[in-house]
Design a protein around this motif. Structure first.
Motif, PDB file in Angstrom:
ATOM      1  N   GLY A 108      -7.439   2.361  -6.956  1.00  0.00           N
ATOM      2  CA  GLY A 108      -8.769   1.796  -6.898  1.00  0.00           C
ATOM      3  C   GLY A 108      -8.938   0.429  -7.506  1.00  0.00           C
ATOM      4  O   GLY A 108     -10.057  -0.088  -7.560  1.00  0.00           O
ATOM      5  N   ARG A 109      -7.865  -0.206  -7.985  1.00  0.00           N
ATOM      6  CA  ARG A 109      -8.015  -1.477  -8.679  1.00  0.00           C
ATOM      7  C   ARG A 109      -8.190  -2.662  -7.728  1.00  0.00           C
ATOM      8  O   ARG A 109      -8.867  -3.611  -8.051  1.00  0.00           O
ATOM      9  N   ALA A 110      -7.531  -2.646  -6.564  1.00  0.00           N
ATOM     10  CA  ALA A 110      -7.585  -3.796  -5.666  1.00  0.00           C
ATOM     11  C   ALA A 110      -6.951  -3.426  -4.343  1.00  0.00           C
ATOM     12  O   ALA A 110      -6.217  -2.449  -4.241  1.00  0.00           O
ATOM     13  N   ASP A 111      -7.247  -4.227  -3.330  1.00  0.00           N
ATOM     14  CA  ASP A 111      -6.474  -4.150  -2.100  1.00  0.00           C
ATOM     15  C   ASP A 111      -5.257  -5.052  -2.261  1.00  0.00           C
ATOM     16  O   ASP A 111      -5.321  -6.089  -2.920  1.00  0.00           O
ATOM     17  N   TRP A 112      -4.160  -4.633  -1.627  1.00  0.00           N
ATOM     18  CA  TRP A 112      -2.888  -5.338  -1.787  1.00  0.00           C
ATOM     19  C   TRP A 112      -2.342  -5.771  -0.435  1.00  0.00           C
ATOM     20  O   TRP A 112      -2.438  -5.037   0.557  1.00  0.00           O
ATOM     21  N   LEU A 113      -1.761  -6.952  -0.408  1.00  0.00           N
ATOM     22  CA  LEU A 113      -1.002  -7.429   0.745  1.00  0.00           C
ATOM     23  C   LEU A 113       0.464  -7.126   0.484  1.00  0.00           C
ATOM     24  O   LEU A 113       1.028  -7.568  -0.528  1.00  0.00           O
ATOM     25  N   ASN A 114       1.082  -6.376   1.374  1.00  0.00           N
ATOM     26  CA  ASN A 114       2.496  -6.015   1.286  1.00  0.00           C
ATOM     27  C   ASN A 114       3.247  -6.659   2.441  1.00  0.00           C
ATOM     28  O   ASN A 114       2.695  -6.791   3.544  1.00  0.00           O
ATOM     29  N   ALA A 115       4.492  -7.034   2.216  1.00  0.00           N
ATOM     30  CA  ALA A 115       5.276  -7.643   3.285  1.00  0.00           C
ATOM     31  C   ALA A 115       6.759  -7.404   3.065  1.00  0.00           C
ATOM     32  O   ALA A 115       7.228  -7.311   1.924  1.00  0.00           O
ATOM     33  N   ILE A 116       7.478  -7.309   4.170  1.00  0.00           N
ATOM     34  CA  ILE A 116       8.934  -7.248   4.155  1.00  0.00           C
ATOM     35  C   ILE A 116       9.449  -8.383   5.039  1.00  0.00           C
ATOM     36  O   ILE A 116       9.037  -8.518   6.198  1.00  0.00           O
ATOM     37  N   ALA A 117      10.315  -9.207   4.478  1.00  0.00           N
ATOM     38  CA  ALA A 117      10.948 -10.299   5.209  1.00  0.00           C
ATOM     39  C   ALA A 117      12.439 -10.032   5.328  1.00  0.00           C
ATOM     40  O   ALA A 117      13.039  -9.413   4.434  1.00  0.00           O
ATOM     41  N   ILE A 118      13.029 -10.482   6.408  1.00  0.00           N
ATOM     42  CA  ILE A 118      14.446 -10.263   6.687  1.00  0.00           C
ATOM     43  C   ILE A 118      15.171 -11.612   6.714  1.00  0.00           C
ATOM     44  O   ILE A 118      14.729 -12.548   7.383  1.00  0.00           O
ATOM     45  N   LYS A 119      16.285 -11.691   5.981  1.00  0.00           N
ATOM     46  CA  LYS A 119      17.088 -12.919   6.004  1.00  0.00           C
ATOM     47  C   LYS A 119      17.803 -13.029   7.338  1.00  0.00           C
ATOM     48  O   LYS A 119      18.392 -12.066   7.833  1.00  0.00           O
TER      49      LYS A 119
END
Length: 213
Positions: free
Chosen positions: A195-206
């Motif tokens: 409940g603290r915040a919305d989060w942006l998550n991401a996965i990047a590939i080399k």
């Protein structure tokens, strides 16, 4: 009058001082957070028994989880106090350094930067990500998470945050032909205190050479 670089370092030092000062309380508050759904999403890109770098390892919670799952893990953090706690919890000698001081190259199958890059000033964020991508082997995965928003801010406790949204992150990766964003999603409480915040998550590939988003 201080230069922009001095201002960034002063804010960075305030963040590190906060975690040095509150290390035990911070570790206790975050140690039992359920990260399993995000682990699964990240580890789908990491070979069994592969090598993972926990970048900004905090209490060592995630380092320990990856070790328990059979991965080989190295870790670092900018807070000396959190490095000590992480090393004690996991048995892994956690290195004391900032993202921009990381000099590993082609060494890891995955880099896990959970709620850690968000303390890098926006002006230095691309360089920090470049250091993490450089540490990956070709095809390796970088996980990142930020509080959803846009721009730098300093909270009442002295911590600096760079909030991020999807367009902002995609703009960074358009300038990084050595990596492509593979997965971007928003969560509300997953991987943090509920409940603290919305989060942006991401996965990047080399990847090899050009491209980008």
């Amino acid at each position: 009058m201080p230069s922009p670089a001095d201002a960034v370092r002063n804010e960075d030092d305030g963040t590190i001082a906060y975690y040095d000062r509150t290390a035990e309380a911070y570790a206790k508050a975050t140690l039992d957070v359920d990260m399993a759904p995000i682990y699964r999403r990240f580890l789908a890109h990491v070979p069994p028994a592969g090598e993972i770098l926990d970048a900004g390892s905090g209490s060592g919670r995630d380092t320990l989880a990856f070790l328990d799952l059979g991965y080989r893990v190295q870790a670092f953090d900018a807070s000396a106090e959190l490095c000590a706690l992480s090393s004690a919890l996991t048995g892994v000698a956690t290195r004391h350094l900032r993202f921009q001081e990381l000099d590993d190259e082609n060494a890891f199958d995955g880099v896990w930067a959970c709620a850690s890059l968000l303390h890098v000033a926006e002006a230095e964020l691309t360089d920090a990500i470049v250091h993490l991508v450089r540490a990956l082997r070709l095809g390796g995965a970088l996980y990142m998470s930020f509080k959803l928003g846009r721009g730098n801010r300093v909270t009442h406790d002295g911590r600096m945050f760079t909030d991020m949204d999807e367009p902002g992150l995609r703009a960074i990766f358009r300038e990084l032909p050595q990596a492509r964003l593979d997965d971007v999603w928003i969560s509300g409480g997953e991987g943090t205190l509920k409940g603290r915040a919305d989060w942006l998550n991401a996965i990047a590939i080399k990847q090899e050479g050009g491209g980008g988003l």
